[in-house]
Design a protein around this motif. Sequence first.
Motif, PDB file in Angstrom:
ATOM      1  N   LYS A   1      -1.285 -10.457  -1.119  1.00 26.49           N
ATOM      2  CA  LYS A   1      -2.725 -10.397  -1.409  1.00 26.49           C
ATOM      3  C   LYS A   1      -3.550 -10.537  -0.136  1.00 26.49           C
ATOM      4  CE  LYS A   1      -3.080 -12.005  -6.180  1.00 26.49           C
ATOM      5  NZ  LYS A   1      -2.851 -13.249  -6.910  1.00 26.49           N
TER       6      LYS A   1
ATOM      7  N   PHE B   1      -7.032  -3.468   3.572  1.00 27.24           N
ATOM      8  CA  PHE B   1      -7.247  -2.359   2.642  1.00 27.24           C
ATOM      9  C   PHE B   1      -8.446  -2.543   1.727  1.00 27.24           C
ATOM     10  CE2 PHE B   1      -2.684  -2.366   3.647  1.00 27.24           C
ATOM     11  CZ  PHE B   1      -2.579  -1.099   4.201  1.00 27.24           C
ATOM     12  N   GLU B   2      -9.244  -3.593   1.905  1.00 30.06           N
ATOM     13  CA  GLU B   2     -10.366  -3.770   0.988  1.00 30.06           C
ATOM     14  C   GLU B   2     -11.677  -3.786   1.758  1.00 30.06           C
ATOM     15  OE1 GLU B   2      -9.416  -7.240  -1.313  1.00 30.06           O
ATOM     16  OE2 GLU B   2      -7.877  -6.160  -2.437  1.00 30.06           O
TER      17      GLU B   2
ATOM     18  N   THR C   1      -3.402  -7.369   1.960  1.00 26.39           N
ATOM     19  CA  THR C   1      -4.149  -6.330   1.265  1.00 26.39           C
ATOM     20  C   THR C   1      -5.649  -6.533   1.458  1.00 26.39           C
ATOM     21  OG1 THR C   1      -2.409  -6.186  -0.404  1.00 26.39           O
ATOM     22  CG2 THR C   1      -4.542  -5.241  -1.005  1.00 26.39           C
ATOM     23  N   SER C   2      -6.119  -7.767   1.340  1.00 24.91           N
ATOM     24  CA  SER C   2      -7.549  -8.022   1.482  1.00 24.91           C
ATOM     25  C   SER C   2      -8.021  -7.807   2.915  1.00 24.91           C
ATOM     26  CB  SER C   2      -7.880  -9.443   1.014  1.00 24.91           C
ATOM     27  OG  SER C   2      -7.396 -10.377   1.947  1.00 24.91           O
ATOM     28  N   LYS C   3      -7.164  -8.070   3.883  1.00 27.16           N
ATOM     29  CA  LYS C   3      -7.585  -7.933   5.287  1.00 27.16           C
ATOM     30  C   LYS C   3      -7.577  -6.488   5.786  1.00 27.16           C
ATOM     31  CE  LYS C   3      -6.905 -12.492   7.138  1.00 27.16           C
ATOM     32  NZ  LYS C   3      -6.521 -13.326   5.994  1.00 27.16           N
TER      33      LYS C   3
ATOM     34  N   HIS D   1       0.847  -1.192   0.000  1.00 26.60           N
ATOM     35  CA  HIS D   1       0.000   0.000   0.000  1.00 26.60           C
ATOM     36  C   HIS D   1       0.883   1.243   0.000  1.00 26.60           C
ATOM     37  CE1 HIS D   1      -3.587   2.453   1.263  1.00 26.60           C
ATOM     38  NE2 HIS D   1      -4.170   1.536   0.522  1.00 26.60           N
TER      39      HIS D   1
END
Length: 253
Positions: free
Chosen positions: A245, A252-253, A248-250, A148
């Motif tokens: 990944k 920032f999404e 990022t999914s945990k 990020h």
Amino acid sequence: MTSTHLLFNTAIGVKKPESIRNKNASCPFCARDELTDIIDTDDSIILLKNKYPVLENAYQTVLIETDDCLSELSLYPKEHLVRLFTFGIKHWLDFQESGKYRSVLYFKNHGPLSGGTIAHPHMQIVGLHDIDYMENISPMYFEGMNIHEENGVTFSLSTKPKVGFYEFNVKMTHLDQIPTFASYTQMAVHYILNHFPFRANSYNLFFYRLDDAIYVKVVSRYVTTPLYIGYSIPQVPTNLERIRKDITSKYFE
Ligand SMILES: [Zn+2]
């Protein structure tokens, strides 16, 4: 004169309290009234001289992060987190700018495999009189897969880790970026302690100054591999992209 090895004073080392190994021993950082040689404070944060300075040719200090013995960096509310990073980085830079030291270490140990001996959340700032820590540090250790980026601060996963396995890097170039820098660091620590596919109970933070930037490396700790101990060969896991990944999914999404 530059040295390659730091002398560890074994006579002082044996006197250190064993709060981690002996759970009944009282915590020296909770006995606030008994703390001496305090250098500075901000709210519940205290910087003081290390009572057990095991390193020779060094000025050792301890930064007590909070008055809550059972808390942890991954749990701090944002305000306290930013206050802590602002305080710690300021003193680390002040030590460097004092001109008294060849280089200044700023780091944190957490957990039994981190090298830490006291459980109460704390960091250390250590001025070294005859060692330049950057002599062992290569810029490639900070290269990585981007996780990020915000406010000019980058958060990445090392593709050429210094010791091996999972090392997160956070980079900033201005002190006004500390809030983002601190948040990314906290996320990496939180991920290591809670969500990691190979969950760790120990980690280190290591701060560096390199090319006008400030970096922190968040290193998950396991038993160090023999290939590193014997041959200084760092190992890189093949699932880095999966980890990138996942984090990022945990977060920032
Ligand atoms: Zn304590």
